[in-house]
Design an enzyme around this catalytic site. Sequence first.
Site, mmCIF file in Angstrom:
data_model
loop_
_atom_site.group_PDB
_atom_site.id
_atom_site.type_symbol
_atom_site.label_atom_id
_atom_site.label_comp_id
_atom_site.label_asym_id
_atom_site.label_seq_id
_atom_site.Cartn_x
_atom_site.Cartn_y
_atom_site.Cartn_z
ATOM 1 N N ARG A 242 -28.572 9.452 -5.782
ATOM 2 C CA ARG A 242 -27.794 9.583 -4.545
ATOM 3 C C ARG A 242 -26.310 9.566 -4.886
ATOM 4 N NH1 ARG A 242 -32.395 9.888 -3.681
ATOM 5 N NH2 ARG A 242 -33.796 8.859 -2.254
ATOM 6 N N GLY A 243 -25.514 10.264 -4.105
ATOM 7 C CA GLY A 243 -24.073 10.276 -4.334
ATOM 8 C C GLY A 243 -23.598 11.496 -5.104
ATOM 9 N N CYS A 244 -24.523 12.343 -5.502
ATOM 10 C CA CYS A 244 -24.171 13.569 -6.213
ATOM 11 C C CYS A 244 -24.297 14.740 -5.240
ATOM 12 C CB CYS A 244 -25.107 13.803 -7.397
ATOM 13 S SG CYS A 244 -24.988 12.554 -8.681
ATOM 14 N N MET A 245 -23.330 15.629 -5.256
ATOM 15 C CA MET A 245 -23.402 16.825 -4.413
ATOM 16 C C MET A 245 -24.521 17.746 -4.909
ATOM 17 S SD MET A 245 -21.110 16.611 -2.012
ATOM 18 C CE MET A 245 -20.938 18.284 -1.443
ATOM 19 N N SER A 246 -24.666 17.832 -6.214
ATOM 20 C CA SER A 246 -25.741 18.621 -6.813
ATOM 21 C C SER A 246 -27.004 17.774 -6.829
ATOM 22 C CB SER A 246 -25.380 18.990 -8.253
ATOM 23 O OG SER A 246 -24.149 19.639 -8.305
#
Length: 139
Positions: free
Chosen positions: A50-54
């Site tokens: 979680r927390g990644c755009m990808s």
Amino acid sequence: MNAKNMNIEEIVDNFSLFEDWEDRYRYLIDLGGRLPLMDAGLKTEETRVRGCMSQVWMVMGWDDARRLSLLADSDAQIVKGLIAVLCTIFQGKTVEEIAAIDIDKIFVKLGLDQHLSPNRRNGFYAMVERIRSFTAQRK
């Protein structure tokens, strides 16, 4: 490249050989392309960072010598390169060794502090936090 065959100093040195960031990004993409393949069955909501755009998936464990085993993948090439950097830093390390790693210092040495977008920076640190949380459970 298997990330554990290099050390972070080699990556920092290699980064310094490139005059512009386009070449460094290509190098990151090359590093990411050498990561071990992750089986599609391991790419689940539980392993998603979680927390990644990808999309990023990370599976961790401990080997018999109590050293971190890390397998990760992303749907974005540059992020795969960042994963390769993280694997180089953390793979095969003990809990104590991982606790002593100054990731901010390495981030700056690579110049990523000035050349990654805020979203990629947040994603990088989300991956670091996932590794730190996993290793904290081992203490």
